[in-house]
Design an enzyme around this catalytic site. Structure first.
Site, PDB file in Angstrom:
ATOM      1  N   GLU A 265       0.833  -1.198   0.000  1.00 48.75           N
ATOM      2  CA  GLU A 265       0.000   0.000   0.000  1.00 48.75           C
ATOM      3  C   GLU A 265       0.873   1.255   0.000  1.00 48.75           C
ATOM      4  O   GLU A 265       1.954   1.248   0.588  1.00 48.75           O
ATOM      5  CB  GLU A 265      -0.927   0.000   1.223  1.00 48.75           C
ATOM      6  CG  GLU A 265      -1.915  -1.159   1.222  1.00 48.75           C
ATOM      7  CD  GLU A 265      -2.875  -1.119   2.407  1.00 48.75           C
ATOM      8  OE1 GLU A 265      -2.815  -0.147   3.208  1.00 48.75           O
ATOM      9  OE2 GLU A 265      -3.692  -2.041   2.544  1.00 48.75           O
ATOM     10  N   HIS A 283      -8.228   1.163   1.799  1.00 48.28           N
ATOM     11  CA  HIS A 283      -7.953   0.994   3.233  1.00 48.28           C
ATOM     12  C   HIS A 283      -8.755   1.996   4.064  1.00 48.28           C
ATOM     13  O   HIS A 283      -8.203   2.836   4.790  1.00 48.28           O
ATOM     14  CB  HIS A 283      -6.461   1.140   3.526  1.00 48.28           C
ATOM     15  CG  HIS A 283      -6.060   0.426   4.791  1.00 48.28           C
ATOM     16  ND1 HIS A 283      -4.832  -0.147   4.975  1.00 48.28           N
ATOM     17  CD2 HIS A 283      -6.744   0.169   5.937  1.00 48.28           C
ATOM     18  CE1 HIS A 283      -4.762  -0.703   6.181  1.00 48.28           C
ATOM     19  NE2 HIS A 283      -5.916  -0.514   6.780  1.00 48.28           N
TER      20      HIS A 283
END
Length: 533
Positions: A265, A283
């Site tokens: 990420e 997220h």
């Protein structure tokens, strides 16, 4: 205010809710900086007593070293990926977070992804806004009377199970650390992972990310799933193997997926994004105003307590309050013994005893019980485990916990033992001590076997019928796998009886290698332990 009349300085490095500042109160000097700007952070952190961050500010060893007065690092959230806890601990800096702040928010997002994947809501929304009226294309499935498989029945998993049961879903779960009776109280049936994969219409993951859970839902698992299954991961990236999931979607073995977390990420380009049946979010598990406010208020209160020298409920690396200097070195030992106990037991005990013997018992050693308990649940739950919430995890799982002490310790100056009784009545125990002026951590007992072996990041324990050639076989297989043995001890009660071999190695022993060793030596039990941070 300090004894010198100076107000402690609190640096807020990211945007936090106004309620956070209100919770700090008037007793501090508040400063602000852009924590994402590295140069600005390193300059601003000098002279501050506490720093409050979210996820964009990296408080690593360099930042800790640049801070000349820092006493507290407060993360307004759950994860601590952006905080070097080890560096902070070495520098005597307390690290606190808000371990319960986003539990409801994370559970609600998982539920939203389940619903979205069932009814194709995002895809239909996008099509309609592009001028396309495609009712037939986005026909979905009902949740009622479908089976939801919850992989990981911690607090978030429980909340998801409760909420989706209200939709008329039948809930099953896989969690080797939850007792069936406890699950039954919640209306959840415990299954093996294979049974869950074969029976669930929807699978939602709620596990911590560990070497054992990484890739748990991988190619092998995705060849066992029920046709038409939909998979949701709002826990940790990497638990669901993204490449294997893409193949399963392409081949039609999986009908859809809802993803909020990714192996790397930020993730803006993934093969999974090409599938119309994949609902993806960046997220957002903790991204609600309520969760952020709860987190800010929680850590603000912890900062107040810490800077006042009082007990800190959500301290991650140390317990607030007074800990005797003779007791403090035992904290990491007790925690690691707890982690080893969990690995040896393979499940959560019905009853857990933490036994402390020796000179150390002239002090209050309750913190050693908490430290051991923290270790017991470290690799079990998906939330951050602290000295305060560790007893809560035990309570939630119906574990009876007792601390016993004795000044008598005939063989060692001080000994800590973590002993547990499992559901089938089996007893598992591991004992350790600290040796020498450097407080070297050693295991001195596993069950009825006496050993003396320095603790290491990578260990393994095997039980087998005593006979010649076992050590040679073990060494050969590890050697062929390129794994170096650093230390080893063999213990037996009598010739030809049960023997135990405990060894430390330089790298993690893969499950396939451990299984090969167990098969060749006829081990009745084979457990690998990974204590690496």
């Amino acid at each position: 205010m300090s004894a010198t009349g100076r107000k402690p300085v609190v640096l807020i490095a990211e945007e936090l809710s106004p309620a956070t500042v209100d919770a700090l109160g008037p007793d501090f000097e508040i400063r602000h900086c852009n924590g994402a700007d590295r140069a600005e952070l390193l300059g601003a952190i000098k002279g501050v007593d506490a720093i409050l961050v979210r996820s964009a500010t990296k408080v690593d060893a360099e930042a800790v070293a640049a801070a000349d007065r820092l006493r507290v690092i407060a993360r307004a959230g759950v994860g601590l990926d952006n905080v070097d806890v080890s560096a902070a601990t070495k520098a005597g800096v307390m690290v606190v977070n808000a371990p319960t702040s986003n539990i409801v928010t994370a559970a609600e997002l998982a539920c939203g992804l389940i619903i979205a994947t069932a009814r194709n809501i995002p895809q239909a929304n996008t099509a309609l806004k592009q001028g396309e009226w495609k009712r037939n294309k986005y026909t979905g499935v009902e949740l009622s009377e479908k089976t939801l498989g919850v992989v990981g029945l911690g607090r978030i998993g429980v909340l998801v199970a409760q909420r989706m049961a209200a939709f008329g879903m039948k809930v099953v779960a896989y969690d080797p650390y939850v007792q069936p009776a406890r699950a039954a109280q919640m209306g959840v049936k415990l299954l093996s992972l294979d049974e869950l994969l074969q029976s669930a219409d929807f699978i939602t993951v709620h596990l911590p990310k560990t070497p054992e859970t990484l890739g748990l839902i991988g190619d092998e698992a995705l060849h066992k799933v029920k046709p038409g299954v939909r998979i949701v991961n709002a826990a940790r990236g990497g638990i669901v193997d993204e490449e294997a999931l893409a193949s399963a979607l392409k081949e039609g073995r999986v009908a859809g997926a809802g993803l909020d977390v990714y192996a790397s990420e930020p993730c803006t380009d993934s093969p999974l994004f090409q599938f119309d049946s994949v609902v993806a979010t960046p997220h957002l598990g903790a991204s609600t105003g309520e969760a952020q406010e709860k987190a800010g208020i929680s850590v603000a209160k912890s900062v107040r307590l810490a800077l006042a020298g009082e007990l800190v409920p959500d301290a991650v690396n140390v317990q607030g309050g007074v800990i005797a200097e003779d007791v403090r070195p035992g904290l990491p030992l007790a925690e690691r013994l707890g982690r080893i106990f969990t690995a040896l037991a393979g499940e959560v005990a019905v009853r857990l005893d933490v036994e402390v013997r020796g000179e150390i018992t002239q002090h209050d050693v309750k913190v050693l019980e908490l430290s051991a308990l923290k270790g017991v649940f470290e690799d079990v739950v998906d939330e951050t485990v602290s000295y305060v919430n560790a007893p809560l995890f035990a309570q939630e799982r119906g574990v009876e916990v007792r601390l016993t002490t004795s000044s008598e310790s005939p063989e060692h100056r001080n000994v800590v033992t973590v002993r547990g009784t499992l559901a089938d009545g089996e007893e598992v125990s591991v004992s350790g001590t600290l040796a020498g002026p450097k407080h070297q951590q050693k295991i001195v007992g596993v069950g009825e076997h006496d050993i003396e072996l320095a603790l290491a990041d990578h260990m393994a324990f095997l039980r087998y019928a005593d006979r010649p050639g076992v050590v040679g076989t073990l060494g050969r297989i590890l050697g062929e796998a390129g794994i170096n043995i650093a230390g080893m001890q063999v213990s037996r009660a009598e010739e030809g009886g049960e023997a135990l071999v405990a060894l430390t190695v330089d790298t993690t022993i893969p499950p396939t290698v451990l299984a090969e060793i167990a098969g060749e030596v006829g081990a009745t039990s084979a457990r690998a332990v990974n204590l690496a941070e």
